[in-house]
Design a protein around this motif. Structure first.
Motif, PDB file in Angstrom:
ATOM      1  N   GLY A 355      19.441  44.817  46.158  1.00 49.73           N
ATOM      2  CA  GLY A 355      20.718  45.377  45.728  1.00 49.73           C
ATOM      3  C   GLY A 355      20.565  46.392  44.618  1.00 49.73           C
ATOM      4  N   ASN A 356      19.747  46.081  43.611  1.00 47.06           N
ATOM      5  CA  ASN A 356      19.529  47.035  42.515  1.00 47.06           C
ATOM      6  C   ASN A 356      18.816  48.289  42.999  1.00 47.06           C
ATOM      7  OD1 ASN A 356      20.392  46.011  39.724  1.00 47.06           O
ATOM      8  ND2 ASN A 356      19.443  44.199  40.607  1.00 47.06           N
ATOM      9  N   ILE A 357      17.849  48.110  43.899  1.00 49.78           N
ATOM     10  CA  ILE A 357      17.138  49.279  44.427  1.00 49.78           C
ATOM     11  C   ILE A 357      18.099  50.195  45.179  1.00 49.78           C
ATOM     12  CG2 ILE A 357      15.417  50.022  46.121  1.00 49.78           C
ATOM     13  CD1 ILE A 357      13.747  47.605  45.375  1.00 49.78           C
ATOM     14  N   LEU A 358      18.925  49.623  46.044  1.00 46.22           N
ATOM     15  CA  LEU A 358      19.847  50.436  46.832  1.00 46.22           C
ATOM     16  C   LEU A 358      20.944  51.036  45.961  1.00 46.22           C
ATOM     17  CD1 LEU A 358      20.141  48.236  50.048  1.00 46.22           C
ATOM     18  CD2 LEU A 358      18.827  50.333  49.720  1.00 46.22           C
ATOM     19  N   ASP A 359      21.380  50.312  44.933  1.00 48.11           N
ATOM     20  CA  ASP A 359      22.359  50.890  43.999  1.00 48.11           C
ATOM     21  C   ASP A 359      21.786  52.135  43.324  1.00 48.11           C
ATOM     22  OD1 ASP A 359      24.298  49.040  44.531  1.00 48.11           O
ATOM     23  OD2 ASP A 359      23.783  47.722  42.859  1.00 48.11           O
ATOM     24  N   ASN A 360      20.530  52.060  42.908  1.00 47.92           N
ATOM     25  CA  ASN A 360      19.887  53.214  42.278  1.00 47.92           C
ATOM     26  C   ASN A 360      19.713  54.361  43.263  1.00 47.92           C
ATOM     27  OD1 ASN A 360      19.626  52.119  39.706  1.00 47.92           O
ATOM     28  ND2 ASN A 360      17.643  51.206  40.134  1.00 47.92           N
ATOM     29  N   ALA A 361      19.352  54.021  44.500  1.00 45.57           N
ATOM     30  CA  ALA A 361      19.173  55.059  45.528  1.00 45.57           C
ATOM     31  C   ALA A 361      20.492  55.762  45.814  1.00 45.57           C
ATOM     32  CB  ALA A 361      18.602  54.431  46.796  1.00 45.57           C
ATOM     33  N   LEU A 362      21.569  54.993  45.957  1.00 46.44           N
ATOM     34  CA  LEU A 362      22.886  55.587  46.207  1.00 46.44           C
ATOM     35  C   LEU A 362      23.336  56.437  45.023  1.00 46.44           C
ATOM     36  CD1 LEU A 362      24.591  52.475  47.829  1.00 46.44           C
ATOM     37  CD2 LEU A 362      24.156  54.657  48.971  1.00 46.44           C
ATOM     38  N   GLU A 363      23.061  55.953  43.810  1.00 46.09           N
ATOM     39  CA  GLU A 363      23.436  56.705  42.618  1.00 46.09           C
ATOM     40  C   GLU A 363      22.687  58.034  42.540  1.00 46.09           C
ATOM     41  OE1 GLU A 363      23.481  56.206  37.736  1.00 46.09           O
ATOM     42  OE2 GLU A 363      22.756  54.592  39.020  1.00 46.09           O
ATOM     43  N   ALA A 364      21.391  58.015  42.876  1.00 41.89           N
ATOM     44  CA  ALA A 364      20.598  59.249  42.838  1.00 41.89           C
ATOM     45  C   ALA A 364      21.131  60.265  43.844  1.00 41.89           C
ATOM     46  CB  ALA A 364      19.134  58.926  43.132  1.00 41.89           C
ATOM     47  N   CYS A 365      21.478  59.802  45.051  1.00 34.08           N
ATOM     48  CA  CYS A 365      22.023  60.704  46.068  1.00 34.08           C
ATOM     49  C   CYS A 365      23.393  61.230  45.651  1.00 34.08           C
ATOM     50  CB  CYS A 365      22.124  59.986  47.411  1.00 34.08           C
ATOM     51  SG  CYS A 365      20.523  59.588  48.172  1.00 34.08           S
ATOM     52  N   GLN A 366      24.190  60.373  45.017  1.00 34.89           N
ATOM     53  CA  GLN A 366      25.507  60.806  44.564  1.00 34.89           C
ATOM     54  C   GLN A 366      25.401  61.873  43.480  1.00 34.89           C
ATOM     55  OE1 GLN A 366      27.945  57.799  42.700  1.00 34.89           O
ATOM     56  NE2 GLN A 366      29.802  58.594  43.659  1.00 34.89           N
ATOM     57  N   ILE A 367      24.410  61.725  42.604  1.00 38.64           N
ATOM     58  CA  ILE A 367      24.184  62.744  41.576  1.00 38.64           C
ATOM     59  C   ILE A 367      23.848  64.088  42.211  1.00 38.64           C
ATOM     60  CG2 ILE A 367      22.618  63.436  39.713  1.00 38.64           C
ATOM     61  CD1 ILE A 367      22.466  60.503  38.901  1.00 38.64           C
ATOM     62  N   LEU A 368      23.033  64.048  43.265  1.00 39.47           N
ATOM     63  CA  LEU A 368      22.690  65.280  43.963  1.00 39.47           C
ATOM     64  C   LEU A 368      23.927  65.917  44.588  1.00 39.47           C
ATOM     65  CD1 LEU A 368      19.313  64.390  45.731  1.00 39.47           C
ATOM     66  CD2 LEU A 368      19.667  65.927  43.808  1.00 39.47           C
ATOM     67  N   LEU A 369      24.816  65.103  45.143  1.00 42.22           N
ATOM     68  CA  LEU A 369      26.037  65.633  45.741  1.00 42.22           C
ATOM     69  C   LEU A 369      26.908  66.328  44.707  1.00 42.22           C
ATOM     70  CD1 LEU A 369      27.061  62.760  48.173  1.00 42.22           C
ATOM     71  CD2 LEU A 369      26.356  65.057  48.803  1.00 42.22           C
ATOM     72  N   LYS A 370      26.935  65.775  43.489  1.00 44.85           N
ATOM     73  CA  LYS A 370      27.762  66.362  42.436  1.00 44.85           C
ATOM     74  C   LYS A 370      27.157  67.635  41.876  1.00 44.85           C
ATOM     75  CE  LYS A 370      29.806  61.976  40.919  1.00 44.85           C
ATOM     76  NZ  LYS A 370      29.928  61.011  39.798  1.00 44.85           N
ATOM     77  N   LYS A 371      25.812  67.702  41.833  1.00 40.63           N
ATOM     78  CA  LYS A 371      25.142  68.847  41.203  1.00 40.63           C
ATOM     79  C   LYS A 371      24.952  70.019  42.157  1.00 40.63           C
ATOM     80  CE  LYS A 371      22.560  66.491  37.578  1.00 40.63           C
ATOM     81  NZ  LYS A 371      21.222  66.232  37.004  1.00 40.63           N
ATOM     82  N   SER A 372      24.948  69.760  43.461  1.00 43.40           N
ATOM     83  CA  SER A 372      24.601  70.801  44.420  1.00 43.40           C
ATOM     84  C   SER A 372      25.748  71.073  45.382  1.00 43.40           C
ATOM     85  CB  SER A 372      23.342  70.399  45.191  1.00 43.40           C
ATOM     86  OG  SER A 372      22.299  70.073  44.314  1.00 43.40           O
TER      87      SER A 372
END
Length: 463
Positions: A355-372
């Protein structure tokens, strides 16, 4: 008292510096998980700086407080510049070393001097107020040996304390310890200027010497207790915070699973009515409506996980929940997961890790969506999940898109966080530690990879 003055002999200064540099470089390498070449470079640069100031001391009368401040700043700057890792952790490691060295050196020097004066008085029957040069060298050698032993014994406990902490934790411990360094330097400066040693009229120089060394012993003991309570107390608070975070993670996943099972129960309760509707649509050859109705049933019951069947309903529910988030954000999801029968790894620990791994993975992808630009990057976002067995170990690996960085590798014993994956890493490592597991993290070519290996110990970890 732990001071270097221009009147001291060159050999004691050299011995003092060599011992200090060797112990400091070794201690910092252990705390920061450094490499041998980092230790050697640090030791070499520190030696050059201290020799330069030692030469300067023989030619000028530099106040002790200036020398101590210079040595302290140089140690911190070289630690940050040479060793790899988080700057906050490197700063705290350098401060802890300085506090340990100053306190232990002061205590050893004062205690041995106090003991030497008392023994000399008992043996000779005379009040010896000045320690001879050879006696000083002998006491210096004892202090060096005892310091090396003490630092060696304390290296491991401090390495465990400094591992995997928040930046705020490092800073909250650094500030009061830095203030303590300033107080110690003031006390040493007072001692080198004879402020603590003077004749009050009642006592002679011998008694005042005993008072001075005794006062320094008491001061350093109290300072040791205060610094120890601070560091170990803050570590205890951090452990309690970890336990609370882990508990909240467990509650969150249990709530998610309860919701998932609730959806399935509602679907099962209405199954008879759903089957009547489907049978009617099929008899009337309304294939498209029947397929849409079946899809809506699957969504309502949380059954859209055909490729995420691991063998554990709990892990399946977790994967479905995270996959649904990924689909909502346009993140490509790929999962190849299979748990062995009678898996000895507790499901709650797997939920915490995955759960923590996937939460971090989703958060990283979401950051990319916001920045790009979403149109340009949406096809590049992905999360790959792989769970299986390797010999007698459970292997779990998750890869996800991340920001473009230079190739870097983080081993299981060092925490780096170049891509926003710091939150949850401590819980992952804590859960993996229950099985003597290994956690490895890599970030290279815009791909963040975390791998967890959990050995099976059925007799210790029943399912």
């Amino acid at each position: 008292m732990n001071g270097v003055s221009g009147n001291e002999d060159g050999l004691p200064i050299l011995i003092h510096n060599l011992m200090y540099i060797w112990c400091a470089s070794r201690f910092l390498r252990i705390q920061l998980q450094g490499k041998l070449w980092e230790e050697m470079v640090f030791a070499g640069l520190l030696f050059c700086n201290y020799e330069a100031i030692a030469i300067l001391l023989t030619r000028t009368n530099i106040p002790y407080i200036v020398y101590a401040t210079y040595a302290y700043v140089v140690l911190i700057l070289l630690t940050i510049a040479v060793f790899k890792g988080e700057n906050e952790k490197k700063l705290l490691a350098a401060v802890i070393w300085t506090v340990m060295f100053k306190l232990f050196w002061n205590f050893s020097e004062s205690f041995l001097s106090f003991l030497w004066l008392v023994l000399s008085r008992i043996i000779t029957g005379q009040a010896v107020s000045v320690i001879g040069i050879w006696d000083q060298k002998f006491l210096l050698a004892i202090t060096c040996v005892s310091s090396i032993i003490a630092f060696h014994l304390l290296s491991k406990p401090f390495r465990l304390i400094l591992a995997d902490k928040r930046k705020s934790w490092y800073l909250s411990v650094t500030l009061p310890l830095s203030f303590l360094v300033f107080i110690i330097d003031l006390a040493n400066w007072a001692a080198t200027n004879g402020i603590m040693v003077h004749d009050w009229g009642k006592f002679g120089l011998f008694e005042n010497q005993l008072f001075s060394h005794g006062a320094m012993c008491i001061f350093t003991l109290l300072a040791m207790m205060a610094s120890g309570l601070l560091v170990f107390g803050m570590n205890r608070i951090d452990q309690e915070d970890r336990a609370k975070e882990q508990y909240h993670s467990q509650v969150m996943y249990y709530q998610m699973m309860e919701e998932q099972y609730g959806q399935m129960e509602r679907l099962r309760h209405d199954m008879k009515n759903h089957m009547i509707v489907l049978e009617n649509l099929i008899q009337n050859r309304q294939w498209e409506k029947a397929d849409r109705y079946r899809t809506e049933m699957a969504k309502a019951g949380g059954m859209m996980t055909a490729d995420d069947v691991t063998g554990s309903l709990i892990i399946d529910a977790l994967l479905y929940h995270k996959r649904k988030q990924a689909d909502d954000w346009g993140i490509h999801w790929q999962c190849d997961a299979k748990l062995p029968g009678n898996c000895p790894i507790k499901e709650i620990d797997l939920c915490i890790i995955l759960g923590n791994i996937l939460d971090n993975a989703l958060e990283a992808c979401q950051i990319l969506l916001k920045k790009s630009d979403v149109k340009k990057i949406v096809n590049e976002l992905f999360i790959y999940v792989r769970i299986g067995t390797i010999k007698k170990c459970l292997f779990l690996e998750v890869q996800n898109s991340t920001v473009q960085t230079e190739g870097s590798k983080i081993n299981k014993s060092r925490k780096e966080n170049p891509n926003g994956h710091g939150i949850g890493i401590r819980n992952i490592k804590a859960a993996a530690a229950n099985y003597n597991g290994a956690v490895q993290i890599e970030s290279e070519n815009s791909v963040f990879t975390i791998s967890v290996l959990l050995p099976f110990y059925e007799e210790k970890q029943p399912c």
